[in-house]
Design an enzyme around this catalytic site. Structure first.
Site, PDB file in Angstrom:
ATOM      1  N   SER A 134       0.822  -1.203   0.000  1.00  0.00           N
ATOM      2  CA  SER A 134       0.000   0.000   0.000  1.00  0.00           C
ATOM      3  C   SER A 134       0.866   1.268   0.000  1.00  0.00           C
ATOM      4  O   SER A 134       1.736   1.408  -0.850  1.00  0.00           O
ATOM      5  CB  SER A 134      -0.953  -0.063   1.181  1.00  0.00           C
ATOM      6  OG  SER A 134      -2.066   0.710   0.913  1.00  0.00           O
ATOM      7  N   LYS A 144       4.307   2.124  -2.290  1.00  0.00           N
ATOM      8  CA  LYS A 144       4.721   3.316  -3.050  1.00  0.00           C
ATOM      9  C   LYS A 144       6.157   3.657  -2.646  1.00  0.00           C
ATOM     10  O   LYS A 144       7.013   3.969  -3.484  1.00  0.00           O
ATOM     11  CB  LYS A 144       3.799   4.502  -2.745  1.00  0.00           C
ATOM     12  CG  LYS A 144       2.276   4.210  -2.874  1.00  0.00           C
ATOM     13  CD  LYS A 144       1.430   5.446  -2.558  1.00  0.00           C
ATOM     14  CE  LYS A 144       0.045   5.201  -1.964  1.00  0.00           C
ATOM     15  NZ  LYS A 144      -0.941   4.477  -2.673  1.00  0.00           N
ATOM     16  N   TRP A 189      -9.980   0.277  -5.120  1.00  0.00           N
ATOM     17  CA  TRP A 189      -9.430   1.600  -4.793  1.00  0.00           C
ATOM     18  C   TRP A 189      -7.999   1.752  -5.341  1.00  0.00           C
ATOM     19  O   TRP A 189      -7.573   2.832  -5.728  1.00  0.00           O
ATOM     20  CB  TRP A 189      -9.454   1.744  -3.262  1.00  0.00           C
ATOM     21  CG  TRP A 189      -9.041   3.059  -2.698  1.00  0.00           C
ATOM     22  CD1 TRP A 189      -7.945   3.307  -1.933  1.00  0.00           C
ATOM     23  CD2 TRP A 189      -9.718   4.311  -2.816  1.00  0.00           C
ATOM     24  NE1 TRP A 189      -7.887   4.624  -1.573  1.00  0.00           N
ATOM     25  CE2 TRP A 189      -8.971   5.266  -2.096  1.00  0.00           C
ATOM     26  CE3 TRP A 189     -10.897   4.726  -3.462  1.00  0.00           C
ATOM     27  CZ2 TRP A 189      -9.350   6.613  -2.007  1.00  0.00           C
ATOM     28  CZ3 TRP A 189     -11.270   6.061  -3.360  1.00  0.00           C
ATOM     29  CH2 TRP A 189     -10.509   6.980  -2.654  1.00  0.00           C
ATOM     30  N   HIS A 233      -7.498  -5.841   0.116  1.00  0.00           N
ATOM     31  CA  HIS A 233      -6.272  -5.032   0.246  1.00  0.00           C
ATOM     32  C   HIS A 233      -5.498  -5.506   1.472  1.00  0.00           C
ATOM     33  O   HIS A 233      -5.882  -5.201   2.604  1.00  0.00           O
ATOM     34  CB  HIS A 233      -6.723  -3.579   0.400  1.00  0.00           C
ATOM     35  CG  HIS A 233      -5.629  -2.581   0.437  1.00  0.00           C
ATOM     36  ND1 HIS A 233      -4.896  -2.253  -0.670  1.00  0.00           N
ATOM     37  CD2 HIS A 233      -5.145  -1.826   1.459  1.00  0.00           C
ATOM     38  CE1 HIS A 233      -4.016  -1.320  -0.347  1.00  0.00           C
ATOM     39  NE2 HIS A 233      -4.144  -1.054   0.945  1.00  0.00           N
TER      40      HIS A 233
HETATM   41  C1  GTR Z   1      -5.400   4.492   1.677  1.00  0.00           C
HETATM   42  C2  GTR Z   1      -4.809   5.299   0.571  1.00  0.00           C
HETATM   43  C3  GTR Z   1      -4.063   4.400  -0.362  1.00  0.00           C
HETATM   44  C4  GTR Z   1      -3.185   3.406   0.357  1.00  0.00           C
HETATM   45  C5  GTR Z   1      -3.734   2.956   1.681  1.00  0.00           C
HETATM   46  C6  GTR Z   1      -2.754   2.333   2.654  1.00  0.00           C
HETATM   47  O1  GTR Z   1      -6.198   5.224   2.519  1.00  0.00           O
HETATM   48  O2  GTR Z   1      -5.853   5.936  -0.085  1.00  0.00           O
HETATM   49  O3  GTR Z   1      -3.336   5.179  -1.289  1.00  0.00           O
HETATM   50  O4  GTR Z   1      -1.914   3.888   0.501  1.00  0.00           O
HETATM   51  O5  GTR Z   1      -4.321   3.965   2.386  1.00  0.00           O
HETATM   52  O6  GTR Z   1      -1.600   2.701   2.712  1.00  0.00           O
HETATM   53  O7  GTR Z   1      -3.192   1.493   3.418  1.00  0.00           O
END
Ligand code: GTR
Length: 441
Positions: free
Chosen positions: A280, A284, A371, A422
């Site tokens: 997540s 990045k 998402w 996720h």
């Molecule tokens: C979310 C965000 C994503 C992702 C995620 C995470 O809220 O929108 O870009 O990075 O968090 O890191 O769990």
């Protein structure tokens, strides 16, 4: 601009349809509503038509035909674009970086592991940041061990219930279920993130695991960059990064490189075989660390989504405006000019992936994770493939998204989309280790 022709979705609509609505809000004076995020698109039929810049065309429009041109010119142009427009440059100036070994247990986890805990002390201009590092290496182990290095969300002590792990000493968000009050971790969160770190299994497969809490480098909230690494690098009179200087993701990625410096000194670690991994937002950071620092031998992006592996110009799931609005500290100031203007981006996320070439890269998505735009993650890998082919003759071994739970790993770019949400699961880890067995060993 040179565009790769995209005949995947030639539909117009979403942005056009949404823009007037947004203007209407403002014109009607609902200013409190104007700051609310627009509803995110999760309908493939509403992906607008878009063009992607070609990573193999120089800024002067000349094609890149040889690896030499890529290495000497094009990769540098792309790095400069991502630095100045998205993640931010690291400010000039050298910090003192010192390593401290705080603990070594050669019989950890019932004798299965060597556990080491170290601290990376970064000092500059009278300020200091300490990054606590936790390592598990297989025991017994034969020589220098290849490792996976990744940041964690909840502190090193959350990665495994092992009571020998020091409790995290940094700021963390309060959380009643984890009994975190006054922004300090307690024993209650020991092992709370362990489902994402199958330590014993990783050791069994011959890899070490190295991790650190991302908040050690920069706590994950918008405080105008007064804490974490940023203030160490301010020039006299500077109190916030310039619009082209690093945000939090830049700091997390820089921290990963400092941990790699530490690993280089460890006789039990094979510093030439370190895979940087992240989930997540930390995916990045792993991608950016791998793109900037060629010493990482392999890069793994787990559900990294917008600002990670996923193409921004598809406007599917999280968008540039949505991410900059909720997390104004993640990217550099310049990135905000692309809020709702993804068409103006002079790059897309396939450029980020291409910078990792020719080193092995694995991008993973999850079916329910709309998402993060799984298809956008796959396409980005697909459009980085020509760079891999130019440099190494091997890229992504698929032109279509593979079926669920059917990994593609015949080439230097691996990809899977698994069932589920996720998260980082054992399925994901097994595939990363299969891929590392193949390409990093
Ligand atoms: C979310 C965000 C994503 C992702 C995620 C995470 O809220 O929108 O870009 O990075 O968090 O890191 O769990």
């Amino acid at each position: 601009m040179n565009m790769l022709s995209i005949n995947l979705q030639i539909k117009s609509g979403l942005r056009m349809a949404m823009r007037p609505a947004c203007i209407l809000f403002l014109a009607c004076g609902f200013s409190s509503l104007a700051s609310q995020p627009l509803p995110a698109n999760r309908d493939e039929g509403r992906v607008p038509s878009y063009g992607l810049p070609d990573p193999l065309v120089l800024s002067n429009n000349e094609p890149v035909r040889h690896a030499r041109t890529w290495n000497k010119k094009r990769s540098k142009e792309i790095l400069a674009l991502l630095e100045t427009q998205m993640f931010g440059r690291i400010p000039p100036g050298k910090a003192s970086v010192k390593f401290e070994i705080r603990d070594t247990d050669r019989q950890a986890l019932g004798g299965k592991a060597v556990r080491k805990q170290a601290a990376v002390h970064v000092r500059r201009g009278g300020k200091q940041v300490t990054i606590d590092v936790l390592m598990y290496l297989p025991n017994p182990h034969a020589g220098k061990t290849p490792c996976f290095l990744g940041l964690n969300f909840e502190g090193n002590h959350a990665v495994h219930p092992d009571t020998g792990i020091f409790l995290c000493r940094s700021w963390m968000p309060n959380d009643s279920t984890l009994e975190i009050t006054e922004n300090r971790a307690t024993e209650a969160s020991r092992g709370s993130e362990s489902s994402r770190w199958p330590v014993e299994r990783i050791l069994e497969r011959g890899y070490g695991v190295v991790t650190a809490y991302y908040g050690d480098m920069d706590p994950d909230y918008d405080d105008g960059f007064q804490n974490g690494l940023h203030p160490l690098f301010y020039r006299k009179g500077q109190s916030t990064p310039d619009p082209d200087q690093w945000g939090s993701i830049g700091a997390w990625a820089w921290g990963l490189s400092r941990i790699l410096d530490l690993l280089k000194k460890d006789p039990d670690v094979d510093e030439k075989r370190i895979a940087v991994i992240g989930h997540s937002r930390l995916g990045k950071a792993a991608l950016w660390a791998g793109a900037r620092d060629k010493r990482f031998a392999m890069v793994v992006s787990n559900n990294s989504g917008c600002g990670g592996a996923a193409l921004s110009k598809r406007i599917f799931g999280e968008t540039v405006a949505l991410i900059n609005d909720r997390f104004p500290h993640w990217f550099c100031g310049n990135f905000r000019q692309y809020n709702d203007r993804e068409d103006l981006l002079p790059f897309d996320q396939h450029f980020l992936l291409a910078l990792i070439a020719p080193r092995p890269l694995y991008v993973a998505s999850a079916e329910e994770d709309w998402w993060a735009d799984p298809k956008g993650e796959f396409l980005s890998a697909l459009f980085a493939d020509p760079v891999y082919r130019l440099l190494a003759g091997s890229g992504l071994g698929a032109e279509q998204m593979p079926d669920l739970n059917k990994p593609v790993m015949d080439g230097l770019i691996g990809y899977h989309i698994r069932t589920g949400a996720h998260d980082v699961t054992l399925f994901d880890w097994e595939r990363y280790m299969d891929f590392a067995d193949r390409w990093m060993k």
